[in-house]
Structure formats: structure tokens, C-alpha cells
Design a protein around this motif. Structure first.
Motif, PDB file in Angstrom:
ATOM      1  N   GLY A 186       0.830  -1.196   0.000  1.00 28.24           N
ATOM      2  CA  GLY A 186       0.000   0.000   0.000  1.00 28.24           C
ATOM      3  C   GLY A 186       0.869   1.252   0.000  1.00 28.24           C
ATOM      4  N   ILE A 187       0.245   2.400  -0.149  1.00 29.04           N
ATOM      5  CA  ILE A 187       0.985   3.662  -0.239  1.00 29.04           C
ATOM      6  C   ILE A 187       1.117   4.337   1.124  1.00 29.04           C
ATOM      7  CG2 ILE A 187       1.136   5.903  -1.366  1.00 29.04           C
ATOM      8  CD1 ILE A 187       1.287   3.477  -3.243  1.00 29.04           C
ATOM      9  N   VAL A 188       2.337   4.716   1.460  1.00 27.09           N
ATOM     10  CA  VAL A 188       2.605   5.497   2.662  1.00 27.09           C
ATOM     11  C   VAL A 188       3.043   6.866   2.171  1.00 27.09           C
ATOM     12  CG1 VAL A 188       4.173   5.845   4.610  1.00 27.09           C
ATOM     13  CG2 VAL A 188       3.224   3.572   4.153  1.00 27.09           C
ATOM     14  N   SER A 189       2.375   7.920   2.638  1.00 28.31           N
ATOM     15  CA  SER A 189       2.687   9.259   2.129  1.00 28.31           C
ATOM     16  C   SER A 189       2.619  10.305   3.241  1.00 28.31           C
ATOM     17  CB  SER A 189       1.713   9.632   1.006  1.00 28.31           C
ATOM     18  OG  SER A 189       0.363   9.566   1.471  1.00 28.31           O
ATOM     19  N   SER A 190       3.278  11.427   2.986  1.00 35.24           N
ATOM     20  CA  SER A 190       3.274  12.524   3.950  1.00 35.24           C
ATOM     21  C   SER A 190       3.564  13.824   3.220  1.00 35.24           C
ATOM     22  CB  SER A 190       4.342  12.299   5.037  1.00 35.24           C
ATOM     23  OG  SER A 190       5.651  12.408   4.484  1.00 35.24           O
ATOM     24  N   VAL A 191       3.225  14.929   3.862  1.00 31.24           N
ATOM     25  CA  VAL A 191       3.552  16.238   3.300  1.00 31.24           C
ATOM     26  C   VAL A 191       4.007  17.138   4.434  1.00 31.24           C
ATOM     27  CG1 VAL A 191       1.225  17.197   3.532  1.00 31.24           C
ATOM     28  CG2 VAL A 191       2.755  18.086   1.764  1.00 31.24           C
ATOM     29  N   CYS A 192       4.993  17.973   4.160  1.00 34.23           N
ATOM     30  CA  CYS A 192       5.522  18.926   5.133  1.00 34.23           C
ATOM     31  C   CYS A 192       6.008  18.206   6.396  1.00 34.23           C
ATOM     32  CB  CYS A 192       4.463  19.978   5.435  1.00 34.23           C
ATOM     33  SG  CYS A 192       5.114  21.504   6.147  1.00 34.23           S
ATOM     34  N   HIS A 193       5.576  18.660   7.591  1.00 34.85           N
ATOM     35  CA  HIS A 193       6.029  18.040   8.836  1.00 34.85           C
ATOM     36  C   HIS A 193       5.421  16.664   9.056  1.00 34.85           C
ATOM     37  CE1 HIS A 193       7.117  22.257   9.698  1.00 34.85           C
ATOM     38  NE2 HIS A 193       8.045  21.728  10.480  1.00 34.85           N
ATOM     39  N   GLY A 194       4.523  16.266   8.186  1.00 33.59           N
ATOM     40  CA  GLY A 194       3.924  14.945   8.312  1.00 33.59           C
ATOM     41  C   GLY A 194       4.958  13.839   8.299  1.00 33.59           C
ATOM     42  N   TYR A 195       6.113  14.104   7.676  1.00 35.55           N
ATOM     43  CA  TYR A 195       7.123  13.039   7.621  1.00 35.55           C
ATOM     44  C   TYR A 195       7.720  12.713   8.977  1.00 35.55           C
ATOM     45  CZ  TYR A 195      11.228  16.343   7.307  1.00 35.55           C
ATOM     46  OH  TYR A 195      12.205  17.286   7.517  1.00 35.55           O
TER      47      TYR A 195
END
Length: 284
Positions: A186-195
Motif C-alpha cells: 500500500g501507499i505510505v505518504s506525507s507532506v511537510c512536517h507529516g514526515y
């Protein structure tokens, strides 16, 4: 014809603010900073208490966390054409017909961030969201990690905001969901401080999920320019590198930038939300 259903889990922070005002004006990404690489891998919250106190008294900050729509720990930001939620219910994911679920480290209510109700964040999309009782109801009872079965979801999307630096890294519940989704493709994703939600996530073999993989997220240079480098609990960019991540960033700060490495998709800053969401949607 068989209609395929795609489900995405959006994560928001569940951080509680010790303030008399229950709805605290949190910093938007690009308005806060950090105290450098003070934490070691697996211990990014080492100076949490002291720095947290400084946050409360020197600046108000937003708590937007990661998996789905508006997600901020103690405060949620309405989806906006310029914000993290571009991949949310009124953005790329909604346009593709993806089913989305809002998750926070503790579950429960996710209050709105006052700053998200002002220009420039409070745009047409955000106003439409706030005017819809059904959508607003979603923020009253976000799901807790133990209520989520990773097998039911195709992707997890960690949104940003500085508050997630506190409660995302050590959330075993979010780590479990992330690991299981990632290991089955499945896809694991983040944006900005989400990482920051990926910092301490390990795979079944004990290795860090980000080790040896291309990753981007809010850069230290951007924290400095936002004048919050003395406020944030750690240098997220450096912490990622310590865990073996192949960190990348745009040549210029605050420029839209996103990278996909297999089924791991990350975006650098708020302006990268739409590009990140599109990469996730294309993979799905």
C-alpha cells in the motif's frame, strides 16, 4: 463492470494544549522552527517538555497531523486550495472518488485552528467545508489508531503542521498502521512536517521504513526562514538523515517539491500538497 474502492487514512494530531483557550491559534507550516538536532534516533521527544513550554508561551502553533483531511492534533485546519488538505475531501482524492477516514493519535475531537479561518487559508474550499454540517461532524470524532484495520486501507497520508512533531513520531498505533500498509504494497505518504510520523516507524525486520529511500519534508532552511528554528523540538531533516533516509529538497525554499520512491510518497512543504496527492492518486 466491477467498481474498485480505494480507501485512504488521513492522520491528524491529537496533541492537547495546556492553555485556557481551548481553541489555540497554531502556527501554520512555514511559521515555526526548531532547536536543532538535539534528539537521537528513537528519542526525538527527549526535550519535549521544555520546548513544549516555550511553544505555548512564545508562539501559538497549529497541530495538524497526518492521514486524511484537516488534521491537526489539537486543532484541525479546514481544507484550502493552498493548504495541506489539497489531497483531502475536496481535492485530488475526492475528485478520484477515494474514500477517506480521519485518524488522530488519540482519536476524538479535533478543534479548528483559528488561523485557518483567516486569509489566505480561508478560501472558497475552506468556506464550503465549514458550511457543511456533515463534513464538520467528521472533526468531532476522529478515529483512534486501534479502531483502524490497516487491511481495509490502500494508503495512509500524514499531513503537516508543527504539532505533529510531538505526537506523531512515538505513536505506536500510527506506526503499526503504516508498517502493515507499506509491507503489503500500500501507499505510505506525507507532506511537510507529516514526515515526522515516519521517523520511528520500523518494518518487520527491524529496519527503519525510510532507510535507503528517497524522502522529503519541511527543510531546516525553511524552519530558519520561518523564524521558528529556536522553537521546534528537533531538526526533522537531520533526524531523517540519521535514520538512513535519502533526504531531498527543492533548490529554493518553499517551492513545491514531491518525490516518490516505490510506494513511499513525500512532499516538502504546504505548497507541495497537491503535487504529493497527485503522485499518491496516480499510484493508486
Amino acid at each position: 463492470m466491477i467498481e474498485a474502492r480505494v480507501r485512504i487514512a488521513h492522520t491528524c494530531s491529537a496533541y492537547e494544549h495546556s492553555t485556557a483557550d481551548p481553541i489555540m491559534a497554531l502556527l501554520r507550516p512555514g511559521e515555526s522552527g526548531s532547536a536543532g538536532a538535539t534528539a537521537q534516533p528513537g528519542a526525538v521527544s527527549a526535550k519535549r517538555d521544555g520546548l513544549q513550554h516555550r511553544f505555548h508561551h512564545q508562539r501559538q502553533f497549529r497541530v495538524h497531523a497526518g492521514l486524511r483531511l484537516p488534521s491537526r492534533t489539537e486543532t484541525a485546519q479546514l481544507p484550502s486550495n493552498a493548504g495541506h488538505a489539497r489531497g483531502g475531501r475536496d481535492g485530488v482524492f475526492a475528485e478520484r472518488g477515494f474514500e477517506q477516514t480521519i485518524v488522530s493519535p488519540q482519536g476524538g475531537r479535533s478543534p479548528l485552528e483559528p488561523r485557518s479561518l483567516k486569509f489566505p487559508a480561508y478560501d472558497k474550499t475552506a468556506k464550503a467545508w465549514r458550511a457543511d454540517p456533515e463534513r464538520m461532524a467528521l472533526l468531532e470524532n476522529t478515529a483512534a489508531p486501534d479502531e483502524i484495520d490497516p487491511a481495509d486501507f490502500d494508503a495512509i497520508y500524514f499531513t503537516g503542521g508543527h504539532a505533529v512533531m510531538y505526537d506523531f513520531p512515538d505513536s505506536e498505533g500510527l506506526q503499526r498502521i503504516t508498517r502493515e500498509i507499506f509491507e503489503r504494497g500500500g501507499i505510505v505518504s506525507s507532506v511537510c512536517h507529516g514526515y515526522c510520523g515516519l521517523l520511528n516507524t520500523t518494518l518487520s525486520d527491524g529496519s527503519h521504513l525510510v532507510a535507503g529511500r528517497k524522502v522529503t519534508g519541511f527543510a531546516w532552511r525553511e524552519e530558519v526562514l520561518a523564524r521558528v528554528d529556536k522553537l521546534v523540538p528537533y531538526n526533522a531533516e537531520e533526524e531523517m538523515k540519521k535514520r538512513g533516509a535519502l533526504y531531498e529538497k527543492a533548490k529554493l525554499p518553499f517551492v513545491s517539491y514531491a518525490v516518490a520512491d516505490g510506494n513511499l510518497v513525500t512532499g516538502q512543504n504546504p505548497g507541495s500538497a497537491k503535487k504529493t496527492a497527485k503522485k499518491v492518486a496516480d499510484l493508486l
